[in-house]
Enzyme design. Structure first.
Site, PDB file in Angstrom:
ATOM      1  N   GLY A  35       0.792  -1.214   0.000  1.00  0.00           N
ATOM      2  CA  GLY A  35       0.000   0.000   0.000  1.00  0.00           C
ATOM      3  C   GLY A  35       0.827   1.267   0.000  1.00  0.00           C
ATOM      4  N   MET A  36       2.047   1.214   0.538  1.00  0.00           N
ATOM      5  CA  MET A  36       2.888   2.408   0.618  1.00  0.00           C
ATOM      6  C   MET A  36       3.747   2.599  -0.627  1.00  0.00           C
ATOM      7  SD  MET A  36       2.606   3.978   3.680  1.00  0.00           S
ATOM      8  CE  MET A  36       4.201   4.598   4.193  1.00  0.00           C
TER       9      MET A  36
ATOM     10  N   ASP B 254       1.069  -1.067  12.536  1.00  0.00           N
ATOM     11  CA  ASP B 254       0.717  -1.994  11.466  1.00  0.00           C
ATOM     12  C   ASP B 254       1.544  -3.273  11.574  1.00  0.00           C
ATOM     13  OD1 ASP B 254      -0.732  -2.813   9.238  1.00  0.00           O
ATOM     14  OD2 ASP B 254       0.665  -1.931   7.802  1.00  0.00           O
TER      15      ASP B 254
END
Length: 567
Positions: A34-35, A146
């Site tokens: 996602g990053m 996370d």
């Protein structure tokens, strides 16, 4: 992530992947998420590193950049045995990136998916090592936010926790949506899922979920749609059926009340008490199949370490040149001459570092002797303002004109510097003359921290704090006020419409405007000695809860809108 194919071969670069980032040659893909995308790269000395480039959507978000910079700098303080330390980064470039130590082992997620749950001795070592990593991370003032199986890597000498704290940077972006926290739903704590305060105890809850996954191949709250899993996390008790008896303490990690969860240090003690023999991390702590994978990855990374022979020297393209051009191959010295040192073909020479080790003291650190190095780079320096040069030419003209008696020389020097016959400094308003209307360029959400400045010639204007004097800049934020070296700032009243004509007509000049005079939407005209005019729209300041002190501005810039002057 899945960066390694069967047989231990790394996934090659794909179309669109860069060949190098800031002088680091990219050798293979380690994965994407996602990053951004993670690549295998190498230091000049041949050590493998993991280099993550941030997604363009995140890079364009000013609030993400600000938080990303804070989190990366905080992560530099984490130097535990069970973490992958931050080695180098660039948070200011067009495409931010982050380099950490490379861990030649699979993630816990891929290892369990391929080989099944871990045996009890491996589980206890996994939990103890990960808890030890959390102790170091929390000790640096960071909450991971996370922690999940894909962020725990299995090395030959124990687990490694990665990506600590970086998720907080993305939490603030528009991409996450209002009221939604970035993270993996199945491993969120109840307070994180409910949008409440996230504390170190939230990481302990996630570690309990990681333990259940490693021991059974599934989390403690089942699978299914994200909203269903989050509901069970908040309202239901965990399902720990099939969890080995030695891991009974994991239930305490999954307590709904954060105060009821053990600390990471207490978890290490619980693991020690549950083990029939003393816990010792060694090369045989994992099942044989996973250890074989680690050996394959080490061999594969060694094969990729040697770069292909370059056909021409590489040039850094991520920022303007500041030093000498990249070196080329040096012919062998004659036998009688001493051998010549060879400079790497990438990067450009820079000043030698002040510290013998990048970990000798907290960053940021000085620039390395050449090429990529395992420490933060200094911020890009904008071209220095030539005001001192113009003044010097004016002095030379004052000496030469009486001797030359030539009006042509007066004209030639007068166009470069001040033409005041009295020899005294003239104000910018006296010498600046309007030029044909240039096309405006617009920039939004420029955040300028206290003590930083911007230059209107940059595209986009980037906050700087390097060795250029802040007092010579086009616009800077200092001591709760906006300032300009040109001493020509005009605060428009509410009835005025900000435009190039308005800025040209207004002459109520000030050298600064206090923030107490501004409200959201206030507009200022700023004239610079180099002839640029900017309409600055004030958008606000940092929230009281924010650890930073900055102002947020929108800019409309008309470059070369009037003749340059010397103030």
């Amino acid at each position: 992530m899945g960066g390694v194919q069967p047989g231990g071969q790394f996934r090659p670069l794909e179309n669109g992947d860069p060949a190098e980032v800031a002088g680091y040659r990219l050798a293979a893909r380690l994965g994407s998420g996602g990053m951004g995308t993670v690549y295998l790269s190498y230091t000049p000395g041949g050590h493998p590193i993991a280099l993550k480039t941030i997604r363009p959507e995140l890079s364009e978000d000013a609030e993400f950049r600000r938080r990303f910079r804070q989190e990366v700098q905080a992560a530099q303080r984490v130097q535990g045995l069970h973490t992958a330390p931050v080695l180098d980064y660039d948070t200011e470039g067009d495409r931010p990136w982050l380099a950490t130590a490379y861990v030649p082992g699979p993630s816990l997620a891929s290892a369990v998916a391929e080989h099944g749950p871990l045996p009890v001795p491996s589980l206890l070592l996994l939990l103890a090592g990960t808890a030890e990593a959390l102790s170091v991370i929390h000790g640096a003032g960071i909450v991971h936010r996370d922690l999940k199986p894909s962020n725990v890597l299995l090395a030959a000498d124990g687990p490694r926790v990665i990506d600590f704290g970086i998720a907080r940077a993305a939490d603030a972006t528009a991409l996450t949506g209002t009221g939604v926290s970035l993270g993996t739903p199945a491993f969120m704590s109840p307070e994180q899922a409910a949008g409440k305060e996230v504390t170190p105890a939230s990481d302990v809850f996630a570690l309990g979920q990681v333990a259940a996954y490693a021991a059974r191949g599934t989390g403690a709250y089942g699978d299914g749609p994200s909203h269903a899993v989050l509901y069970r996390i908040v309202h239901e008790e965990p399902d720990l059926t099939g969890l080995p008896a030695e891991l009974g303490f994991v239930a305490r990690c999954l307590a709904k009340d954060p105060a009821d969860r053990p600390s990471p240090a207490a978890l290490v003690k619980l693991c020690q008490d549950a083990s029939p023999t003393p816990l010792r991390q060694s090369g045989s702590w994992l099942p044989e199949a996973i250890s074989a994978q680690i050996t394959q990855r080490i061999s594969a990374s060694e094969r990729l370490a040697a770069p292909p022979a370059p056909t021409a020297p590489l040039t850094r393209v991520d920022r303007p040149q500041q030093h000498a051009a990249p070196t080329v191959a040096v012919p062998p010295a004659p036998p009688q001459a001493p051998p010549q040192p060879v400079t790497p073909a990438y990067g450009h020479p820079m000043a030698p570092p002040a510290h013998p080790s990048p970990y000798a003291q907290p960053g940021p650190y000085p620039a390395p002797p050449a090429g990529p190095y395992l420490q933060p780079r200094p911020a890009w320096q904008p071209p220095r303002r030539p005001s001192g040069t113009r003044r010097a030419l004016g002095i030379i003209a004052g000496v030469l004109l009486p001797l030359a008696g030539c009006t042509g020389l007066l004209y030639a020097v007068g166009t470069t510097g001040s033409s005041s016959s009295s020899g005294s400094d003239t104000t910018g308003s006296a010498s600046a003359k309007p030029l044909p209307d240039p096309e405006p360029v617009r920039f939004t959400s420029i955040n300028i921290p206290d003590g930083y400045y911007i230059e209107f010639a940059d595209s986009p204007p980037k906050p700087q704090d390097d060795d250029v004097e802040i007092y010579e800049s086009d616009l800077y934020y200092y001591d709760d006020a906006l300032h300009s070296a040109g001493d020509r700032i005009v605060l428009l009243n509410n009835a005025q419409k900000g435009s190039l004509k308005t800025c040209r007509d207004e002459t109520r000049y000030a050298d600064s405007v206090s923030l107490s005079q501004l409200s959201k939407g206030s507009q200022l005209c700023v004239h610079t000695d180099s002839g640029h005019i900017a309409l600055v729209t004030f958008r606000g300041t940092a929230a009281e809860s924010d650890p930073s002190d900055y102002v947020s501005l929108d800019l409309t810039i008309w470059r070369n809108a009037e003749e340059a002057s010397d103030s």
